[in-house]
Write a protein that holds these residues in place. Structure first.
Motif, mmCIF file in Angstrom:
data_model
loop_
_atom_site.group_PDB
_atom_site.id
_atom_site.type_symbol
_atom_site.label_atom_id
_atom_site.label_comp_id
_atom_site.label_asym_id
_atom_site.label_seq_id
_atom_site.Cartn_x
_atom_site.Cartn_y
_atom_site.Cartn_z
ATOM 1 N N ARG A 224 27.720 39.259 38.760
ATOM 2 C CA ARG A 224 26.982 38.089 38.259
ATOM 3 C C ARG A 224 26.708 38.196 36.758
ATOM 4 O O ARG A 224 26.785 37.203 36.027
ATOM 5 C CB ARG A 224 25.670 37.947 39.032
ATOM 6 N N LYS A 225 26.413 39.410 36.300
ATOM 7 C CA LYS A 225 26.159 39.612 34.873
ATOM 8 C C LYS A 225 27.418 39.320 34.059
ATOM 9 O O LYS A 225 27.343 38.736 32.971
ATOM 10 C CB LYS A 225 25.685 41.050 34.628
ATOM 11 N N VAL A 226 28.588 39.737 34.579
ATOM 12 C CA VAL A 226 29.851 39.452 33.888
ATOM 13 C C VAL A 226 30.041 37.946 33.728
ATOM 14 O O VAL A 226 30.401 37.460 32.644
ATOM 15 C CB VAL A 226 31.041 40.073 34.656
ATOM 16 N N TYR A 227 29.782 37.202 34.791
ATOM 17 C CA TYR A 227 29.914 35.743 34.718
ATOM 18 C C TYR A 227 28.927 35.152 33.722
ATOM 19 O O TYR A 227 29.287 34.259 32.934
ATOM 20 C CB TYR A 227 29.708 35.124 36.110
ATOM 21 N N ARG A 228 27.676 35.645 33.727
ATOM 22 C CA ARG A 228 26.677 35.094 32.801
ATOM 23 C C ARG A 228 27.018 35.433 31.349
ATOM 24 O O ARG A 228 26.850 34.601 30.457
ATOM 25 C CB ARG A 228 25.287 35.627 33.164
ATOM 26 N N ARG A 229 27.488 36.638 31.120
ATOM 27 C CA ARG A 229 27.864 37.027 29.760
ATOM 28 C C ARG A 229 29.018 36.167 29.259
ATOM 29 O O ARG A 229 29.065 35.793 28.086
ATOM 30 C CB ARG A 229 28.270 38.509 29.727
ATOM 31 N N PHE A 230 29.945 35.857 30.162
ATOM 32 C CA PHE A 230 31.115 35.069 29.775
ATOM 33 C C PHE A 230 30.758 33.601 29.568
ATOM 34 O O PHE A 230 31.173 32.976 28.580
ATOM 35 C CB PHE A 230 32.196 35.204 30.850
ATOM 36 N N SER A 238 37.561 41.108 26.721
ATOM 37 C CA SER A 238 37.737 42.435 26.122
ATOM 38 C C SER A 238 36.402 43.083 25.804
ATOM 39 O O SER A 238 36.187 44.274 26.062
ATOM 40 C CB SER A 238 38.590 42.336 24.855
ATOM 41 N N ASP A 239 35.482 42.293 25.241
ATOM 42 C CA ASP A 239 34.171 42.839 24.894
ATOM 43 C C ASP A 239 33.371 43.201 26.143
ATOM 44 O O ASP A 239 32.627 44.197 26.152
ATOM 45 C CB ASP A 239 33.393 41.837 24.043
ATOM 46 N N ILE A 240 33.509 42.388 27.187
ATOM 47 C CA ILE A 240 32.821 42.703 28.446
ATOM 48 C C ILE A 240 33.362 44.010 29.016
ATOM 49 O O ILE A 240 32.608 44.860 29.504
ATOM 50 C CB ILE A 240 32.986 41.553 29.453
ATOM 51 N N SER A 261 41.474 43.175 34.031
ATOM 52 C CA SER A 261 40.668 43.349 35.244
ATOM 53 C C SER A 261 39.402 42.495 35.194
ATOM 54 O O SER A 261 38.969 41.961 36.219
ATOM 55 C CB SER A 261 40.310 44.833 35.426
ATOM 56 N N VAL A 262 38.812 42.325 33.998
ATOM 57 C CA VAL A 262 37.670 41.417 33.877
ATOM 58 C C VAL A 262 38.113 39.979 34.109
ATOM 59 O O VAL A 262 37.430 39.199 34.793
ATOM 60 C CB VAL A 262 37.015 41.559 32.488
ATOM 61 N N HIS A 263 39.277 39.619 33.567
ATOM 62 C CA HIS A 263 39.777 38.252 33.745
ATOM 63 C C HIS A 263 40.022 37.949 35.229
ATOM 64 O O HIS A 263 39.682 36.851 35.702
ATOM 65 C CB HIS A 263 41.067 38.069 32.943
#
Length: 524
Positions: A224-230, A238-240, A261-263
């Motif tokens: 969820r944090k990854v989605y919110r950061r994006f 890349s930064d995530i 992998s983040v994408h």
């Protein structure tokens, strides 16, 4: 009158004429147990006894598909023996026409019989109701039988695909890793949970099924944090990835995060509970192709969602927007640059490329990735995926060699590492070389490894790390002493006999025991 009785032990004794020498070829796929190789051999032996043939050689392909010849070593050896003059038989006995193959092209099916007959062999189909005597009638029947065998495989493929698609629509998972933040749950035919499957574990009962369930809460919060950061903060993939790696967070495969992998985490619908399957397909041993989105099989809302749908859709809108301002020509120019840098194109390579739109953006703009590939002059018929695998294994090498060094030090040993060759000297007593062995699949799906030893360094022991089928994690280890090795290259199968598998270990415990220091009390 004197009667002279025949001396049955003397030179006048009558002897039976020698039997014609024959070879048997048997093949069993997984389609029907009644055609097991044992059953085929019984029928072939009965046929040989009735004709007065002696079976002197048997070629067996067990568990091999008949769709092509590439994954059938026994048939390949048979043809090589026959055409190179090594055959000590003049007759080939086969159970029926389909055992030589269920080729989609009847002409290809006829080719292998023709090669045998040109080498002087008679080919007999023991369970067929016709004599393979070259007559017009037998030729017509064989052609029909070959076409029927190919059609059987095609119909079976359609039925299997339909069955798998039905399971997807019912909400069951069909293969693949669960993904970060999710887990694979085994359920019985009544839907009762039986337990979480770990990495590499599979169901063992045919009626059991697999569904996706929520993983640990800390992983869910990271997703969820990854989605919110994006979405909310505009942080790129890349930064995530760099942020997660700094925090020591690993992917579900236990590896560092990358842009790709983040994408993939940001675009996969399983995080909003959707079950999507058949993005790619490989039917009847043909080429592996990426399907158009309209051909995907899907069931929405069948898994527990760990990301709100609104947040997921916002992420997709941002990803689409990144390429919306680019013209078709500009996108294709960027894709060409990715191709020139890597020598090959795939969804993963595109997603890893900095400054280029995502693979989903190319798929949306041009209808499919295959069409985008065609427009930049790339044909995926030539398989360069090994380049991507090799890059992955090169990145894994430092991690494994460091783990070996740490393991030796942990048990009290001493390690010196050559900075140029990476040769390890353990306890100033023996040298060790590390080799990572890439896994490849034959056309029939069996696993193979090509082990190439470093003959210049001549280490005392080579630690060969045999990778799993996806080349993601070590499968097992071979500890190979230099004085026992006679070749520079070894080709390994899943089972290799005692001469090689005597050196096989599931982990490196035995190696560390070799490197451990023995403790002695000081003499008075």
């Amino acid at each position: 009158m004197v009667i002279r009785w025949l001396d049955t032990e003397g030179v006048n004794a009558q002897t039976e004429p020698p039997k014609a020498r024959a070879a048997a070829y048997v093949r069993m796929s997984t389609d029907n147990q009644q055609f097991s190789t044992d059953n085929q051999l019984i029928a072939i032996q009965r046929y040989a006894d009735g004709r007065g043939y002696e079976i002197v050689r048997t070629y067996a392909d067990e568990g091999k598909s008949g769709l092509n010849v590439d994954g059938r070593p026994a048939l390949q050896k048979l043809l090589a023996d026959v055409e190179n003059g090594r055959a000590d038989f003049s007759i080939l006995l086969v159970y029926d026409v389909s055992r030589l193959g269920r080729f989609q092209d009847p002409d290809e099916a006829a080719l292998y019989e023709l090669r045998c007959r040109r080498a002087g062999l008679e080919v007999h189909y023991c369970a067929e109701q016709f004599e393979n005597d070259g007559s017009i009638g037998s030729s017509i029947i064989k052609t029909v039988k070959r076409a029927m065998a190919g059609e059987y495989s095609r119909e079976l493929s359609v039925k299997v695909f339909a069955g798998q698609a039905n399971l997807i629509r019912l909400g069951f998972r069909q293969g693949g890793a669960a993904g970060f933040g999710l887990r694979r749950m085994l359920v019985d035919q009544a839907g009762e949970e039986k337990g979480v499957l770990g990495p590499g574990q599979h169901k063992s009962i045919a009626t059991d099924r697999v569904v996706l369930v929520r993983g640990p809460e800390d992983e869910i919060e990271i997703v969820r944090k990854v989605y919110r950061r994006f979405v909310d903060e505009g942080i790129c993939e890349s930064d995530i990835a760099e942020e997660l790696n700094r925090q020591g967070v690993l992917t579900d495969l236990g590896r560092p995060w990358t842009r790709g992998s983040v994408h993939q985490l940001l675009i996969n619908e399983k995080y909003i509970g959707n079950n999507v399957w058949a993005r790619t397909s490989c039917k009847l041993k043909g080429a592996h192709v990426q399907n158009d989105p309209g051909e995907w099989i899907r069931a929405d809302g069948v898994f527990p969602a760990i990301v709100p749908t609104e947040l997921f859709e916002a992420a997709q809108a941002i990803i689409r927007q990144r390429s919306a301002k680019l013209s078709d020509d500009e996108m294709l120019k960027l894709l060409t640059e990715v191709l020139e840098r890597n020598g090959y194109l795939s969804g993963l390579i595109i997603d890893e490329a900095e400054g280029a739109p995502s693979s989903s953006a190319f798929r949306t703009r041009f209808g499919s990735l295959l069409r985008a590939y065609t427009l930049v002059g790339f044909s995926p018929d030539h398989d360069y995926r090994y380049l991507e695998t090799n890059r992955k294994l090169r990145a894994l090498y430092p991690e494994i060699i460091q783990s070996i060094i740490d393991g030796v030090i942990q048990i009290g040993g001493e390690v010196a590492r050559d900075p140029v060759t990476d040769l390890l000297r353990i306890n100033r007593e023996f040298t060790v070389s590390l080799v990572i062995v890439r896994c490849s699949k034959t056309a029939s799906g069996t696993l193979r490894w090509k082990l190439r030893l470093d003959t210049k360094l001549k280490p005392d022991i080579t630690v060969a790390v045999r990778m799993d089928s996806n080349n993601d994690n070590p499968r097992d280890y071979y500890l190979l002493p230099h004085f026992d090795l006679r070749e520079a290259i070894y080709r390994l199968a899943e089972y290799n006999g005692l001469s090689l598998d005597a050196y096989r270990f599931d982990d490196l415990t035995y190696f560390y025991q070799m490197a451990a220091r023995a403790q002695f009390k000081e003499a008075a």
